[in-house]
Scaffold this motif. Structure first.
Motif, PDB file in Angstrom:
ATOM      1  N   LEU A 181      -2.563  22.343   7.213  1.00  0.00           N
ATOM      2  CA  LEU A 181      -2.270  22.892   5.894  1.00  0.00           C
ATOM      3  C   LEU A 181      -3.572  22.851   5.102  1.00  0.00           C
ATOM      4  CD1 LEU A 181       1.217  21.394   4.949  1.00  0.00           C
ATOM      5  CD2 LEU A 181       0.681  23.608   5.968  1.00  0.00           C
ATOM      6  N   LEU A 237       7.066  23.784  10.736  1.00  0.00           N
ATOM      7  CA  LEU A 237       6.271  24.310   9.632  1.00  0.00           C
ATOM      8  C   LEU A 237       6.701  25.717   9.253  1.00  0.00           C
ATOM      9  CD1 LEU A 237       2.921  22.767  10.788  1.00  0.00           C
ATOM     10  CD2 LEU A 237       4.210  22.154   8.759  1.00  0.00           C
ATOM     11  N   LEU A 242       6.209  27.090   1.796  1.00  0.00           N
ATOM     12  CA  LEU A 242       4.960  26.618   1.216  1.00  0.00           C
ATOM     13  C   LEU A 242       4.820  26.991  -0.251  1.00  0.00           C
ATOM     14  CD1 LEU A 242       2.466  27.299   4.142  1.00  0.00           C
ATOM     15  CD2 LEU A 242       3.637  25.172   3.551  1.00  0.00           C
ATOM     16  N   TYR A 274      -0.676  25.836  -0.705  1.00  0.00           N
ATOM     17  CA  TYR A 274      -0.781  25.328   0.651  1.00  0.00           C
ATOM     18  C   TYR A 274      -0.778  26.525   1.607  1.00  0.00           C
ATOM     19  CZ  TYR A 274       0.549  20.845  -1.411  1.00  0.00           C
ATOM     20  OH  TYR A 274       0.594  19.712  -2.179  1.00  0.00           O
ATOM     21  N   SER A 276      -0.817  27.666   5.566  1.00  0.00           N
ATOM     22  CA  SER A 276      -0.591  27.199   6.932  1.00  0.00           C
ATOM     23  C   SER A 276      -1.607  27.836   7.873  1.00  0.00           C
ATOM     24  CB  SER A 276       0.830  27.558   7.378  1.00  0.00           C
ATOM     25  OG  SER A 276       1.048  27.147   8.712  1.00  0.00           O
TER      26      SER A 276
END
Length: 392
Positions: A181, A237, A242, A274, A276
């Motif tokens: 992240l 994830l 996010l 954030y 990914s």
């Protein structure tokens, strides 16, 4: 070289731009196509260390080493490794005058390279959709928006998800099992002093031996970038929103529950969002059969883990060596053959090592100082390799 070959580079990253610059120093025409609207159209990412035996050699070939050194941060070579309790297991401060692997922001490097190719070289806003063989090594490039171009040599410098690579092989990147992240913190000395102290002038690596890490890196202009790194199934994830900061904070605080409280600001106090960044890698070593009129460089050819810092360095060296081969060999075919004979085994060896380093870093077990590479030994190796390269 055969008369005025039409050369197209797909991708205006460090490798593609280095290749274009070195070709132009040889008086060879080239066009670079990139999907971005400009060199600064998107967040370029964090900082890079350019090694004396690869990235710096490429910049020297391009006549840009002095300009790079004016931007670079030698102090950024500092490194520390901590465990999750905040115990410093080892630390490295470079000697004065150490330029074995100075740091530079990715955006600064790209902008410098883009400014040093001839005006009109880069066709921004050209997203490649397909590269179609036309026979005898020629290809037609088809871009989003119906634009097209033909080339006698297509150089795929278009990264992990290359649209050029399928012309050579069917390899595709695979998820490594580790996701970063990506976060950043601005004006760190005043607004995030705890983060500034832990990261110092260079890089901080902290891990818990259970597949979790915090990697902080000093950038220019008072920014620290960090990667909150987790060994996790992709779906974990993928299911995390996010954009929901509260949900992300809850997730991260649970994941890092056993960590020293000084690390908490890394998890919750970032200034942007954030992002990914799952770590994908290509099979290594990757090879392909010679194909007339097309080749690859950088991540398109050898996407590997970021551990070791080889990606951008090899991409730039690839670009410089390919340009020299084009200038020196009588035909495009002979230039590709010469280039790939060196690039493929070199990149294969580095990719295997980088991917193994990723696995070791995120392995389960006690965290010890011995798990970190020796920066002094690395720097001595870069300098020795650079001397050997130049003398060969």
């Amino acid at each position: 070289m055969e008369t005025s070959p039409r050369i197209a580079i797909v991708g205006a990253g460090p490798g593609g731009l280095t290749c274009a610059r070195v070709l132009q120093t040889h008086g060879i025409d080239v066009t670079v196509y990139d999907a971005d609207a400009s060199a600064l159209a998107r967040d370029p990412g964090g900082t890079l260390d350019l090694h004396a035996d690869s990235g710096q050699i490429a910049l020297e070939d391009a006549g840009l080493l002095a300009e790079f050194m004016a931007l670079a941060r030698p102090e950024g070579q500092a490194k520390s490794m901590l465990d999750q309790h905040g115990t410093v297991l080892n630390a490295y401060v470079p000697d004065a005058g150490d330029v074995a692997a100075p740091e530079v922001d990715r955006g600064q490097l790209r902008a410098m390279l883009a400014a040093n190719v001839e005006p009109g070289t880069i066709r921004w806003g050209h997203k490649l959709l397909h590269a179609v063989p036309l026979g005898d090594g020629a290809h037609r490039l088809e871009f989003d928006g119906a634009a097209s171009a033909e080339a006698d040599l297509v150089i795929g410098a278009d990264g992990a998800w290359s649209r050029v690579r399928p012309l050579l092989c069917d390899a595709v990147p695979a998820y490594s099992g580790v996701c970063f992240l990506d976060v950043y913190y601005d004006d760190v000395e005043h607004r995030h002093p705890a983060i500034a102290e832990l990261v110092g002038d260079g890089h901080m690596f902290a891990k818990d031996g259970q597949g979790r890490a915090v990697i902080g890196q000093r950038n220019s202009n008072g920014r620290v970038r960090a990667f909150l790194a987790l060994r996790a199934e992709a779906r974990v994830l993928n299911d995390l929103d996010l954009g929901d900061r509260d949900a992300v904070h809850t997730f991260l605080l649970q994941e890092y529950a056993g960590w020293e409280p000084r690390f908490r600001p890394f998890l919750t106090d970032c200034d942007g969002g954030y992002v990914s960044r799952p770590i994908h890698i290509l099979p290594a070593p990757l090879t392909w059969d010679h194909t007339p009129g097309v080749t690859l460089l950088g991540d398109a050819a050898h996407l590997m883990s970021p551990f070791g810092g080889f990606g951008a360095n090899l991409a730039m060296l690839d670009g410089a060596e390919l340009a020299h081969a084009i200038a020196k060999e009588p035909t495009i075919d002979e230039a590709i053959t010469r280039y790939e004979a060196t690039m493929l085994p070199r990149s294969g060896e580095h990719a295997v090592g980088a991917n193994d380093a990723l696995e070791r870093f995120f392995a389960t077990g006690a965290v010890t100082a011995a798990q970190a590479p020796d920066p002094q030994a690395e720097h001595e190796r870069y300098l020795a390799n650079a001397a050997a390269y130049r003398s060969s």
